[in-house]
Write a protein that holds these residues in place. Structure first.
Motif, PDB file in Angstrom:
ATOM      1  N   GLY A  71       0.958  -1.236  -0.100  1.00  0.00           N
ATOM      2  CA  GLY A  71      -0.090   0.091  -0.038  1.00  0.00           C
ATOM      3  C   GLY A  71       0.850   1.164  -0.068  1.00  0.00           C
ATOM      4  O   GLY A  71       2.167   1.182   0.118  1.00  0.00           O
ATOM      5  N   ASP A  72       0.154   2.383  -0.023  1.00  0.00           N
ATOM      6  CA  ASP A  72       0.911   3.636  -0.078  1.00  0.00           C
ATOM      7  C   ASP A  72       1.630   3.725   1.138  1.00  0.00           C
ATOM      8  O   ASP A  72       1.125   3.769   2.352  1.00  0.00           O
ATOM      9  CB  ASP A  72       0.054   4.844  -0.556  1.00  0.00           C
ATOM     10  N   GLY A  73       2.694   4.484   1.136  1.00  0.00           N
ATOM     11  CA  GLY A  73       3.288   4.998   2.506  1.00  0.00           C
ATOM     12  C   GLY A  73       3.776   4.081   3.421  1.00  0.00           C
ATOM     13  O   GLY A  73       3.812   4.453   4.720  1.00  0.00           O
ATOM     14  N   LEU A  74       4.188   2.968   3.103  1.00  0.00           N
ATOM     15  CA  LEU A  74       4.707   1.869   4.332  1.00  0.00           C
ATOM     16  C   LEU A  74       5.982   2.335   4.888  1.00  0.00           C
ATOM     17  O   LEU A  74       6.892   2.963   4.083  1.00  0.00           O
ATOM     18  CB  LEU A  74       4.909   0.514   3.407  1.00  0.00           C
ATOM     19  N   ARG A  75       6.122   1.751   5.966  1.00  0.00           N
ATOM     20  CA  ARG A  75       7.639   1.985   6.668  1.00  0.00           C
ATOM     21  C   ARG A  75       8.400   1.193   5.857  1.00  0.00           C
ATOM     22  O   ARG A  75       9.564   1.708   5.644  1.00  0.00           O
ATOM     23  CB  ARG A  75       7.422   1.510   8.181  1.00  0.00           C
ATOM     24  N   VAL A  76       8.272  -0.232   5.679  1.00  0.00           N
ATOM     25  CA  VAL A  76       9.350  -1.058   4.841  1.00  0.00           C
ATOM     26  C   VAL A  76       8.570  -1.720   3.852  1.00  0.00           C
ATOM     27  O   VAL A  76       7.573  -2.569   4.288  1.00  0.00           O
ATOM     28  CB  VAL A  76      10.067  -2.023   5.747  1.00  0.00           C
ATOM     29  N   LEU A  77       8.938  -1.856   2.567  1.00  0.00           N
ATOM     30  CA  LEU A  77       8.503  -2.651   1.615  1.00  0.00           C
ATOM     31  C   LEU A  77       9.623  -3.772   1.548  1.00  0.00           C
ATOM     32  O   LEU A  77      10.752  -3.463   0.920  1.00  0.00           O
ATOM     33  CB  LEU A  77       8.072  -1.720   0.317  1.00  0.00           C
ATOM     34  N   PHE A  78       9.416  -5.106   1.886  1.00  0.00           N
ATOM     35  CA  PHE A  78      10.368  -5.945   1.579  1.00  0.00           C
ATOM     36  C   PHE A  78      10.280  -6.708   0.186  1.00  0.00           C
ATOM     37  O   PHE A  78       8.860  -6.629  -0.226  1.00  0.00           O
ATOM     38  CB  PHE A  78      10.069  -7.003   2.516  1.00  0.00           C
ATOM     39  N   CYS A  79      11.318  -6.689  -0.561  1.00  0.00           N
ATOM     40  CA  CYS A  79      11.418  -7.234  -1.945  1.00  0.00           C
ATOM     41  C   CYS A  79      12.103  -8.635  -1.867  1.00  0.00           C
ATOM     42  O   CYS A  79      13.230  -8.692  -1.930  1.00  0.00           O
ATOM     43  CB  CYS A  79      11.756  -6.043  -2.517  1.00  0.00           C
ATOM     44  N   GLY A  80      11.279  -9.703  -2.218  1.00  0.00           N
ATOM     45  CA  GLY A  80      11.714 -10.926  -2.429  1.00  0.00           C
ATOM     46  C   GLY A  80      12.397 -11.036  -3.773  1.00  0.00           C
ATOM     47  O   GLY A  80      12.106  -9.977  -4.884  1.00  0.00           O
ATOM     48  N   ILE A  81      13.258 -11.920  -4.354  1.00  0.00           N
ATOM     49  CA  ILE A  81      13.615 -12.168  -5.503  1.00  0.00           C
ATOM     50  C   ILE A  81      12.546 -12.383  -6.670  1.00  0.00           C
ATOM     51  O   ILE A  81      12.363 -11.605  -7.519  1.00  0.00           O
ATOM     52  CB  ILE A  81      14.766 -13.323  -5.370  1.00  0.00           C
ATOM     53  N   ASN A  82      11.921 -13.514  -6.521  1.00  0.00           N
ATOM     54  CA  ASN A  82      10.733 -13.952  -7.170  1.00  0.00           C
ATOM     55  C   ASN A  82       9.983 -14.937  -6.423  1.00  0.00           C
ATOM     56  O   ASN A  82      10.460 -15.648  -5.692  1.00  0.00           O
ATOM     57  CB  ASN A  82      11.205 -14.183  -8.855  1.00  0.00           C
ATOM     58  N   PRO A  83       8.673 -15.031  -6.775  1.00  0.00           N
ATOM     59  CA  PRO A  83       7.800 -16.183  -6.217  1.00  0.00           C
ATOM     60  C   PRO A  83       8.244 -17.687  -6.433  1.00  0.00           C
ATOM     61  O   PRO A  83       8.754 -17.830  -7.810  1.00  0.00           O
ATOM     62  CB  PRO A  83       6.459 -15.920  -6.862  1.00  0.00           C
ATOM     63  N   GLY A  84       8.462 -18.327  -5.501  1.00  0.00           N
ATOM     64  CA  GLY A  84       8.775 -19.797  -5.848  1.00  0.00           C
ATOM     65  C   GLY A  84       7.382 -20.708  -5.983  1.00  0.00           C
ATOM     66  O   GLY A  84       6.380 -19.898  -6.005  1.00  0.00           O
ATOM     67  N   LEU A  85       7.643 -21.790  -6.416  1.00  0.00           N
ATOM     68  CA  LEU A  85       6.406 -22.503  -6.594  1.00  0.00           C
ATOM     69  C   LEU A  85       5.388 -22.714  -5.663  1.00  0.00           C
ATOM     70  O   LEU A  85       4.210 -22.774  -5.696  1.00  0.00           O
ATOM     71  CB  LEU A  85       6.800 -23.866  -7.636  1.00  0.00           C
ATOM     72  N   MET A  86       6.046 -22.844  -4.287  1.00  0.00           N
ATOM     73  CA  MET A  86       5.202 -23.210  -3.238  1.00  0.00           C
ATOM     74  C   MET A  86       4.343 -21.854  -2.941  1.00  0.00           C
ATOM     75  O   MET A  86       3.124 -21.760  -2.604  1.00  0.00           O
ATOM     76  CB  MET A  86       5.938 -23.480  -1.959  1.00  0.00           C
ATOM     77  N   SER A  87       5.057 -20.603  -2.899  1.00  0.00           N
ATOM     78  CA  SER A  87       4.467 -19.502  -2.967  1.00  0.00           C
ATOM     79  C   SER A  87       3.124 -19.068  -3.696  1.00  0.00           C
ATOM     80  O   SER A  87       2.053 -18.777  -3.412  1.00  0.00           O
ATOM     81  CB  SER A  87       5.232 -18.175  -2.835  1.00  0.00           C
ATOM     82  N   ALA A  88       3.575 -19.493  -5.146  1.00  0.00           N
ATOM     83  CA  ALA A  88       2.458 -19.200  -6.044  1.00  0.00           C
ATOM     84  C   ALA A  88       1.284 -20.195  -5.885  1.00  0.00           C
ATOM     85  O   ALA A  88       0.082 -19.743  -6.207  1.00  0.00           O
ATOM     86  CB  ALA A  88       3.122 -19.381  -7.362  1.00  0.00           C
ATOM     87  N   ALA A  89       1.595 -21.344  -5.716  1.00  0.00           N
ATOM     88  CA  ALA A  89       0.648 -22.320  -5.337  1.00  0.00           C
ATOM     89  C   ALA A  89      -0.427 -22.212  -4.305  1.00  0.00           C
ATOM     90  O   ALA A  89      -1.558 -22.400  -4.307  1.00  0.00           O
ATOM     91  CB  ALA A  89       1.192 -23.889  -5.225  1.00  0.00           C
ATOM     92  N   THR A  90       0.116 -21.569  -3.231  1.00  0.00           N
ATOM     93  CA  THR A  90      -0.523 -21.026  -2.009  1.00  0.00           C
ATOM     94  C   THR A  90      -1.141 -19.871  -2.060  1.00  0.00           C
ATOM     95  O   THR A  90      -2.013 -19.540  -1.255  1.00  0.00           O
ATOM     96  CB  THR A  90       0.277 -21.434  -0.686  1.00  0.00           C
ATOM     97  N   GLY A  91      -0.311 -18.990  -2.835  1.00  0.00           N
ATOM     98  CA  GLY A  91      -0.882 -17.409  -2.898  1.00  0.00           C
ATOM     99  C   GLY A  91      -0.077 -16.618  -1.740  1.00  0.00           C
ATOM    100  O   GLY A  91      -0.714 -15.659  -1.435  1.00  0.00           O
ATOM    101  N   HIS A  92       0.606 -17.141  -1.134  1.00  0.00           N
ATOM    102  CA  HIS A  92       1.503 -16.657   0.190  1.00  0.00           C
ATOM    103  C   HIS A  92       2.816 -16.509  -0.034  1.00  0.00           C
ATOM    104  O   HIS A  92       3.749 -17.446  -0.583  1.00  0.00           O
ATOM    105  CB  HIS A  92       1.162 -17.501   1.542  1.00  0.00           C
TER     106      HIS A  92
END
Length: 183
Positions: free
Chosen positions: A22-43
């Protein structure tokens, strides 16, 4: 957590994983790219063995260890998650140098639009590749994006044996302290 079959994981290739942002966050964490588990679970950071959620708690960013399925709670703490590259892969080494550079360009646009106080790239190698800074080290960077400062953090993947969970939590806590400082 439900166990996914190899077929279910493979079917996650090409799926998009929405940002938690969202706008104005304190920290925006940035991963490399989604892994298969993340994409499959949506998390984000959903693979068992990934230390993002434990480290986030141990560093003091969250009052308890969140589960990947609770990722939306991050917004209430002024935190969010995005990725350098949107393409889902089994491993980050499947990404090309061109994808990293394009990801850095798109990430720059996103950060300029969302205006977090800090962009925290979790993986110094990903930061180096995305922003063309081969000598970058873990910690705060000289680069800013708009008014957002940038910090390179250790990659929380369980494959990153160079960093213990405790040492990683200490580095994340340095960012937590810096992000709490209004200066």
């Amino acid at each position: 957590m439900t166990r996914l079959t190899p077929e279910e994981l493979e079917a996650a290739r090409g799926l998009q994983l929405p940002d938690v942002a969202g706008d104005g966050l304190r920290v925006l964490f940035c991963g490399i790219n989604p892994g298969l588990m993340s994409a499959a679970t949506g998390h984000h950071f959903a693979r068992p063995g990934n230390r993002f959620w434990p480290v986030l708690h141990l560093s003091g960013f969250t009052p308890r260890q969140l589960k990947p399925s609770e990722q939306e709670e991050l917004l209430s703490y002024g935190l969010g998650i995005t990725n350098v590259v949107a393409r889902t892969t089994a491993r980050a080494d499947e990404l090309s140098p061109a994808e990293y550079r394009e990801g850095g360009r798109l990430l720059t646009e996103k950060v300029a639009r969302l205006k977090p106080a800090w962009l925290a790239v979790v993986g110094v190698t990903a930061y180096r590749s995305a922003f063309g800074e081969p000598r970058a080290r873990i910690g705060p960077q000289e680069r800013t994006i708009g008014g957002s400062r940038v910090w390179a953090l250790p990659n929380p993947s369980g494959l990153n044996a160079h960093w213990s969970t405790a040492a990683m939590a200490e580095e994340y806590a340095r960012l937590r302290d810096a992000s709490a400082d209004p200066a």
